[in-house]
Design a protein around this motif. Structure first.
Motif, PDB file in Angstrom:
ATOM      1  N   PRO A   1       0.838  -1.208   0.000  1.00 36.65           N
ATOM      2  CA  PRO A   1       0.000   0.000   0.000  1.00 36.65           C
ATOM      3  C   PRO A   1       0.868   1.250   0.000  1.00 36.65           C
ATOM      4  N   ALA A   2       0.376   2.290  -0.611  1.00 37.55           N
ATOM      5  CA  ALA A   2       1.121   3.554  -0.643  1.00 37.55           C
ATOM      6  C   ALA A   2       1.273   4.087   0.774  1.00 37.55           C
ATOM      7  N   PRO A   3       2.444   4.636   1.100  1.00 37.73           N
ATOM      8  CA  PRO A   3       2.627   5.226   2.437  1.00 37.73           C
ATOM      9  C   PRO A   3       1.611   6.347   2.668  1.00 37.73           C
ATOM     10  N   THR A   4       1.284   6.566   3.925  1.00 37.77           N
ATOM     11  CA  THR A   4       0.314   7.594   4.292  1.00 37.77           C
ATOM     12  C   THR A   4       1.029   8.852   4.783  1.00 37.77           C
ATOM     13  N   ALA A   5       0.282   9.938   4.841  1.00 34.32           N
ATOM     14  CA  ALA A   5       0.822  11.193   5.369  1.00 34.32           C
ATOM     15  C   ALA A   5       1.255  11.015   6.820  1.00 34.32           C
ATOM     16  N   GLU A   6       0.501  10.198   7.569  1.00 33.48           N
ATOM     17  CA  GLU A   6       0.858   9.957   8.971  1.00 33.48           C
ATOM     18  C   GLU A   6       2.215   9.262   9.076  1.00 33.48           C
ATOM     19  N   GLN A   7       2.498   8.340   8.168  1.00 34.54           N
ATOM     20  CA  GLN A   7       3.799   7.672   8.185  1.00 34.54           C
ATOM     21  C   GLN A   7       4.927   8.648   7.864  1.00 34.54           C
ATOM     22  N   VAL A   8       4.673   9.559   6.925  1.00 33.23           N
ATOM     23  CA  VAL A   8       5.678  10.578   6.602  1.00 33.23           C
ATOM     24  C   VAL A   8       5.933  11.460   7.824  1.00 33.23           C
ATOM     25  N   ASP A   9       4.871  11.836   8.528  1.00 31.82           N
ATOM     26  CA  ASP A   9       5.035  12.666   9.723  1.00 31.82           C
ATOM     27  C   ASP A   9       5.849  11.941  10.789  1.00 31.82           C
ATOM     28  N   MET A  10       5.620  10.633  10.945  1.00 33.42           N
ATOM     29  CA  MET A  10       6.384   9.853  11.922  1.00 33.42           C
ATOM     30  C   MET A  10       7.869   9.816  11.552  1.00 33.42           C
ATOM     31  N   GLU A  11       8.151   9.671  10.250  1.00 33.54           N
ATOM     32  CA  GLU A  11       9.540   9.658   9.802  1.00 33.54           C
ATOM     33  C   GLU A  11      10.162  11.040  10.013  1.00 33.54           C
ATOM     34  N   ARG A  12       9.408  12.087   9.740  1.00 28.56           N
ATOM     35  CA  ARG A  12       9.892  13.449   9.979  1.00 28.56           C
ATOM     36  C   ARG A  12      10.255  13.635  11.448  1.00 28.56           C
ATOM     37  N   ASP A  13       9.348  13.243  12.327  1.00 30.51           N
ATOM     38  CA  ASP A  13       9.579  13.440  13.762  1.00 30.51           C
ATOM     39  C   ASP A  13      10.773  12.613  14.243  1.00 30.51           C
ATOM     40  N   ARG A  14      10.924  11.421  13.687  1.00 30.07           N
ATOM     41  CA  ARG A  14      12.067  10.581  14.059  1.00 30.07           C
ATOM     42  C   ARG A  14      13.379  11.269  13.669  1.00 30.07           C
TER      43      ARG A  14
ATOM     44  N   ARG B   1       6.693  17.931   3.863  1.00 30.94           N
ATOM     45  CA  ARG B   1       5.598  18.563   3.104  1.00 30.94           C
ATOM     46  C   ARG B   1       5.675  18.186   1.631  1.00 30.94           C
ATOM     47  N   ALA B   2       6.886  18.222   1.080  1.00 35.57           N
ATOM     48  CA  ALA B   2       7.047  17.869  -0.329  1.00 35.57           C
ATOM     49  C   ALA B   2       6.649  16.411  -0.573  1.00 35.57           C
ATOM     50  N   LEU B   3       7.006  15.514   0.336  1.00 41.37           N
ATOM     51  CA  LEU B   3       6.639  14.107   0.185  1.00 41.37           C
ATOM     52  C   LEU B   3       5.123  13.918   0.247  1.00 41.37           C
TER      53      LEU B   3
ATOM     54  N   PRO C   1       1.405   9.218  -5.989  1.00 41.16           N
ATOM     55  CA  PRO C   1       1.337   8.846  -4.571  1.00 41.16           C
ATOM     56  C   PRO C   1       2.626   9.197  -3.849  1.00 41.16           C
ATOM     57  N   ILE C   2       2.599   9.075  -2.521  1.00 39.83           N
ATOM     58  CA  ILE C   2       3.815   9.254  -1.734  1.00 39.83           C
ATOM     59  C   ILE C   2       4.788   8.146  -2.117  1.00 39.83           C
ATOM     60  N   PRO C   3       6.054   8.453  -2.400  1.00 41.41           N
ATOM     61  CA  PRO C   3       7.006   7.413  -2.823  1.00 41.41           C
ATOM     62  C   PRO C   3       7.134   6.291  -1.801  1.00 41.41           C
ATOM     63  N   ALA C   4       7.212   5.059  -2.297  1.00 44.95           N
ATOM     64  CA  ALA C   4       7.333   3.899  -1.410  1.00 44.95           C
ATOM     65  C   ALA C   4       8.637   3.943  -0.615  1.00 44.95           C
ATOM     66  N   ASP C   5       9.670   4.590  -1.168  1.00 46.37           N
ATOM     67  CA  ASP C   5      10.964   4.664  -0.489  1.00 46.37           C
ATOM     68  C   ASP C   5      11.125   5.981   0.268  1.00 46.37           C
ATOM     69  N   TYR C   6      10.016   6.467   0.845  1.00 40.57           N
ATOM     70  CA  TYR C   6      10.032   7.775   1.499  1.00 40.57           C
ATOM     71  C   TYR C   6      10.983   7.827   2.698  1.00 40.57           C
ATOM     72  N   THR C   7      11.409   6.680   3.209  1.00 38.45           N
ATOM     73  CA  THR C   7      12.332   6.681   4.354  1.00 38.45           C
ATOM     74  C   THR C   7      13.793   6.805   3.921  1.00 38.45           C
ATOM     75  N   ASP C   8      14.065   6.764   2.620  1.00 40.99           N
ATOM     76  CA  ASP C   8      15.444   6.889   2.153  1.00 40.99           C
ATOM     77  C   ASP C   8      15.986   8.289   2.452  1.00 40.99           C
ATOM     78  N   ASP C   9      17.270   8.349   2.777  1.00 37.99           N
ATOM     79  CA  ASP C   9      17.897   9.618   3.127  1.00 37.99           C
ATOM     80  C   ASP C   9      17.796  10.653   2.003  1.00 37.99           C
ATOM     81  N   ALA C  10      17.774  10.168   0.759  1.00 36.98           N
ATOM     82  CA  ALA C  10      17.777  11.099  -0.377  1.00 36.98           C
ATOM     83  C   ALA C  10      16.604  12.068  -0.321  1.00 36.98           C
TER      84      ALA C  10
END
Length: 234
Positions: A113-126, A214-216, A221-230
């Motif tokens: 499944p495509a990552p959610t905005a909530e998952q992006v926020d969790m990665e941001r906060d981490r 915000r850009a992600l 959709p939100i990229p599946a590799d949204y946790t990558d450092d790039a």
């Protein structure tokens, strides 16, 4: 790692310690054509080695103690690792199969499944709380750390406005040089000017990650590799 046995051709089930049909060896008399024992010159029966099958119970510890070859001799397999999960896929089940002659784990895959905005926020906060570099040194940046940095930065600005000069490490009014503790527990002396810039760096660290998130989230959709450092270091 559990062991498996082949109960039917190409059907593997986990071995839980049940007895296994195992080839063993024993001495038996040599018989002549009439079924009578053959003896040597001293009248003693001649013996030979015979293979036979019997159920043998082995301890579960053979998984740690025996080699793959020894396990195979009693019909047990230590499966090889499964292939890496491709990007954009997720594992819905895992079994054991023989692939190109190798018994290995095999994943059943489905589109992730495509990552959610909530998952992006969790990665941001981490990442915000994961520390940042300043002048080649790594510093902690948890919420409490950021609050402490902000407070010291305001105090440094006030000291600068009061005329404290660069190089003055007692700008904070204490009787010891001002220093900040780095992530490795070392101390970095800071005058008021450095402390203020340090506070700006901490703020920029958080701001950069907020805009990256915000850009992600704006991507569709939100990229599946949204946790990558790039995605977070650009």
């Amino acid at each position: 790692m559990p062991l498996f046995r082949e109960t039917e051709p190409e059907t593997f089930v986990q071995w839980l310690g049940e007895p296994l049909s195992t080839t063993l060896q024993r001495e038996v008399p040599v018989l002549d054509g009439e079924g009578e024992p053959v003896v040597d010159d001293d009248g003693k029966p001649l013996m030979e080695i015979e293979d036979y099958l019997d159920d043998v119970r082995h301890p579960l510890a053979v998984e740690q103690l025996w080699s793959d070859e020894e396990l195979l001799a009693i019909g047990l397999y230590r499966p090889a690792a499964a292939d890496a999960v491709p990007e954009g896929k997720s594992v819905i089940a895992t079994g054991v199969q023989r692939v190109a002659g190798v018994v290995k784990y095999l994943h059943e895959l489905a589109d992730a499944p495509a990552p959610t905005a909530e998952q992006v926020d969790m990665e941001r906060d981490r990442r915000v709380a994961g520390g940042f570099d300043f002048s080649g040194v790594r510093y902690q940046s948890r919420q409490g750390d950021r609050e402490n940095i902000a407070g010291a930065s305001v105090a440094a600005l006030a000291a600068m406005m009061a005329g404290v000069q660069p190089g003055n490490l007692r700008w904070h009014g204490g009787d010891s040089d001002f220093a900040w503790i780095a992530e490795d527990n070392s101390l970095t002396p800071m005058d008021a000017q450095t402390m203020f810039v340090f506070g700006q760096a901490a703020m920029a660290h958080k701001q950069r990650l907020i805009f990256a998130a915000r850009a992600l989230k704006d991507a569709d959709p939100i990229p599946a590799d949204y946790t990558d450092d790039a995605w977070w270091t650009a």
